[in-house]
Design a protein around this motif. Structure first.
Motif: not given
Ligand code: CDP
Length: 243
Positions: A56-63, A65-67, A111-115
């Protein structure tokens, strides 16, 4: 020599088990309707529930991971899980166990399936009689599968140790407290890799190797019980769908 209290002369333990025998294990998958995935384990008198949310979407967003997805784990003991009421606030032990549980599960997940997302695992110990970190990992791995999160293999965990001079599998709390050493282990049996290995106490290298072998044997048995539990849930569901 030891005056043995927990193991008799014929190698039978206080609860009637042989040295290399697991406690009875009961597994149930999909026990919580509000989580994306869940599983419950009873291993002897230890009772643990695991719930998974995500990806699910991670909050806070700045944490985020792009990959890859970020795996977050919380191991927690309910106040009523131990004889002496435990404070519900997270202890140092629970913080450490949350970290090792995360590290034990992380290598199994793609984990790489869900950046940029998070996968959150909550492990709640309802009743503790030893081996709760391992029971938590075993249940959490099933909860991840129940959430439909792709994994490389199930993670199966079990401890072995040295009690009253003998090597024993799957220690109870009494055995753990009396042990000269205990070694919690988690493996991905199909990949032949170890994802958790800890040791409390002192062992010679030979003893350590024998105890790890014993724990691996226990983990492999747990792996087949996990597979059976998954089949019991999903093969039954498939049959209903096909009817
Ligand atoms: O449960 P596990 O063996 O993974 O962890 P441990 O730190 O070796 O703890 C062994 C046992 O000690 C737990 O399973 C509990 O039964 C007991 N314990 C307790 O009674 N009170 C606590 N605050 C923590 C642990």
């Amino acid at each position: 020599m030891f005056s043995r209290k927990l193991i008799d002369e014929s190698g039978i333990r206080a609860d009637g088990r042989r040295l290399d025998e697991l406690r009875p294990i009961k597994l149930e998958i999909g026990v919580l309707s509000n989580a994306d995935g869940s599983a419950y384990i009873e291993q002897g008198k230890s009772k643990v529930i695991a719930a998974v949310y995500g990806p699910r979407e991670l909050h806070p967003k700045h944490l985020s991971l792009p990959d890859r997805a970020m795996l977050r784990c919380r191991y927690h003991m309910a106040p009523f899980s131990v004889e002496q009421r435990k404070s519900p606030a997270p202890s140092r032990r629970e913080m450490e166990l949350s970290k090792v549980v995360r590290e034990a599960l992380e290598p199994s997940i793609f984990l790489e399936y869900y950046p940029r997302t998070s996968i959150d695992v909550f492990i709640e110990v309802l009743e503790a009689d030893g081996g709760t970190r391992c029971a938590g990992i075993t249940a959490a791995s099933l909860a991840l599968a129940d959430a439909g999160i792709p994994t490389r293999d199930l993670v199966s965990a079990c401890a072995a140790g040295k009690v009253e001079g003998l090597f024993v599998l799957d220690l109870t709390d009494a055995e753990d407290k009396a042990s000269e050493a205990d070694v919690p282990l988690a493996i991905m049996p199909n990949l032949g890799s170890i994802t958790l290995l800890q040791m409390d106490g002192m062992l010679t290298l030979d003893e350590f190797q024998s105890i790890v072998e014993l724990a691996v044997k226990g983990c492999k048995q747990i792996h087949s019980i996990q597979r059976e539990a998954l089949k019991a849930k999903y093969v039954a569901v498939k049959e209903v769908v096909e009817e």
